[in-house]
Design an enzyme around this catalytic site. Structure first.
Site, PDB file in Angstrom:
ATOM      1  N   HIS A  42      23.190  90.583  -9.500  1.00  0.00           N
ATOM      2  CA  HIS A  42      24.488  90.001  -9.118  1.00  0.00           C
ATOM      3  C   HIS A  42      24.306  88.487  -9.015  1.00  0.00           C
ATOM      4  O   HIS A  42      23.220  88.007  -8.675  1.00  0.00           O
ATOM      5  CB  HIS A  42      24.872  90.583  -7.755  1.00  0.00           C
ATOM      6  CG  HIS A  42      26.226  90.226  -7.260  1.00  0.00           C
ATOM      7  ND1 HIS A  42      26.502  89.019  -6.669  1.00  0.00           N
ATOM      8  CD2 HIS A  42      27.389  90.916  -7.257  1.00  0.00           C
ATOM      9  CE1 HIS A  42      27.774  88.989  -6.321  1.00  0.00           C
ATOM     10  NE2 HIS A  42      28.341  90.129  -6.656  1.00  0.00           N
ATOM     11  N   GLN A  74      24.198  97.128  -2.255  1.00  0.00           N
ATOM     12  CA  GLN A  74      24.769  98.406  -2.714  1.00  0.00           C
ATOM     13  C   GLN A  74      24.026  99.617  -2.161  1.00  0.00           C
ATOM     14  O   GLN A  74      24.371 100.745  -2.505  1.00  0.00           O
ATOM     15  CB  GLN A  74      24.777  98.468  -4.255  1.00  0.00           C
ATOM     16  CG  GLN A  74      25.675  97.454  -4.917  1.00  0.00           C
ATOM     17  CD  GLN A  74      27.158  97.646  -4.595  1.00  0.00           C
ATOM     18  OE1 GLN A  74      27.573  98.679  -4.057  1.00  0.00           O
ATOM     19  NE2 GLN A  74      27.967  96.643  -4.898  1.00  0.00           N
ATOM     20  N   CYS A 133      30.525  90.178 -11.352  1.00  0.00           N
ATOM     21  CA  CYS A 133      29.589  89.122 -10.925  1.00  0.00           C
ATOM     22  C   CYS A 133      28.193  89.338 -11.515  1.00  0.00           C
ATOM     23  O   CYS A 133      27.173  89.044 -10.866  1.00  0.00           O
ATOM     24  CB  CYS A 133      29.510  88.995  -9.398  1.00  0.00           C
ATOM     25  SG  CYS A 133      31.093  88.624  -8.658  1.00  0.00           S
TER      26      CYS A 133
END
Ligand code: C6P
Length: 413
Positions: free
Chosen positions: A126, A209, A370
């Protein structure tokens, strides 16, 4: 498919926001990788705190300030227990994963790396776990190197190459994600950190995540730093965590300076409090930390191993069902995936697909997530993404499939 084995049966009623219609259809919320929803107990706790206990922390000697300080510090202890950190002082409250990583980039990496040394990361990161290292490399003269993502649909990183790279290159710092927000693959974090530790390389795990989805034990993983965001694990937005080994945090200079992070100040100079307080300049997000602690209680009552296997079941099921659609390209590995499934359907632009699905109450994300360099590497400008949490049902996967079939007809894909 029988739904009995899924956690949704036990949890859906705890999430008031899920019980609404969007554009005349019952909401199907499949954008959990962007932000999860909050159970009533978290919303209640934040409002209770503002109704009964709010004052500034660490400053006042009156009753409300003492109570607010106790709750805020209890939240730190709760996060430490959630990660199995050796002590609460290893937990710094930040605004989120992004700020946690920026803190390490500014206070550890930029202060220590020398020209020619290597910051190693992966091609799946990311932007929050990429741009801080680009800037740190520019400022120090260090080199930024990448472990490649393999396979034309981005199966993951070939971690067997890590040890050789660690031998060949002057690596000082290794930053990588636990679960990819675009590919849904799960990286073997303990194995990676152990390989790095053997050669004295400092590690940072981006757990944005995974923190709300998988068991995490920072002592067993033996990472040096780990970052996550409250809003991705049933907690409030604007609160996040940086875990750091205490001896590293103690060596680091503050990232921001101002109120409450000092031990003494003269007109000419200032001295810092010990970690973690030296990293929390200004009034912190007190309600955020308290709400986060409540969210972690909720998750641990459900059990993170149960959440993890539920996620993996939903992710695998969605992957296999999506494969039924003609012209679909699904990113990430087929096996060993979390509850994140990104895809391209025919020639339909992801933004069009997401806008179409929204008309039927299905919330997806479309874009580069992203991870622009990764999308470019895979030959895409964008993809659509369905991401699941324990309150999602198999019926919602059916709704997703029906909506995508209807989109394929509508757009002639
Ligand atoms: N990913 C997504 O839709 P913040 O914004 O600081 O809470 O988290 C940043 C971040 C860092 N690492 C990973 C792996 C992430 O997935 C995210 C946030 C969201 O995928 C918003 S872009």
């Amino acid at each position: 498919m029988v739904n009995r084995a899924f956690l949704s049966d036990r949890t859906r009623q705890d999430f008031p926001i899920l019980h609404q219609s969007v554009n005349g259809h019952p909401l199907v919320y499949l954008d959990n990788a962007a932000s999860t929803q909050r159970p009533g107990c978290v919303i209640e706790e934040i409002s209770r705190y503002y109704r009964e206990d709010h004052a500034n922390v660490h400053r006042g000697l009156h009753a409300l300030s003492t109570r607010a300080t106790q709750l805020y510090e209890a939240a730190r202890t709760r996060v430490a227990r959630f990660l199995n950190a050796a002590q609460p002082a290893s937990i710094v409250f930040t605004r989120g994963t992004t700020e946690s990583i920026n803190l390490v980039a500014a206070s550890w990496v930029t202060a220590r790396l020398r020209p020619g040394e290597v910051i190693l990361t992966t091609e799946m990161e990311h932007h929050a776990n990429l741009i801080p290292w680009q800037i740190a490399a520019q400022r120090t003269g260090a080199q930024l190197k990448f472990l490649p993502v393999t396979g034309e649909d981005g199966a993951g990183v070939d971690w067997d190459r890590l040890e050789r790279l660690l031998d060949e290159l002057p690596v000082r710092f290794l930053a990588f994600t636990h679960i990819s927000n675009s590919l849904g693959c799960v990286n073997p974090i303990a194995r990676i950190c152990q390989a790095a530790k053997k050669v004295g390389v400092i590690t940072l795990v981006d757990a944005a995540q995974s923190a709300g989805h998988s068991p995490l034990d920072v002592q067993a993983i033996d990472c040096d730093f780990l970052a996550f965001s409250g809003h991705k694990c049933c907690g409030p937005t604007g609160i996040g965590v940086l875990y750091g080994k205490s001896h590293l945090l103690e060596q680091m200079e503050p990232y921001q300076v101002g109120g409450e992070m000092i031990s003494s100040v003269t007109y000419e100079r200032a001295e810092w409090k010990p970690a973690p307080h030296r990293f929390e300049a200004g009034t912190p997000h007190i309600a955020g930390a308290i709400g986060l602690a409540k969210a972690l209680d909720y998750l641990d009552r459900l059990g993170r191993p149960a959440i993890e296997s539920n996620d993996h079941l939903l992710g695998r099921l969605a992957y296999e069902r999506l494969r039924e659609l003609p012209g679909i390209r699904i990113l990430g590995p087929r096996q060993d995936r979390a509850g994140i499934v990104s895809f391209q359907l025919g020639r339909i632009h992801a933004h069009d697909l997401v806008a179409y699905a929204d008309q039927f109450g299905v919330a997806l994300r479309g874009g580069h997530h992203c991870t622009q360099p990764l999308m470019r590497k895979l030959g895409l400008s964008a993809s659509a993404r369905a991401s699941f949490y324990f309150y999602n049902t198999t019926e919602e996967i059916d709704r997703l499939l029906n909506t995508l079939r209807s989109a394929a007809d509508y757009f002639g894909a």
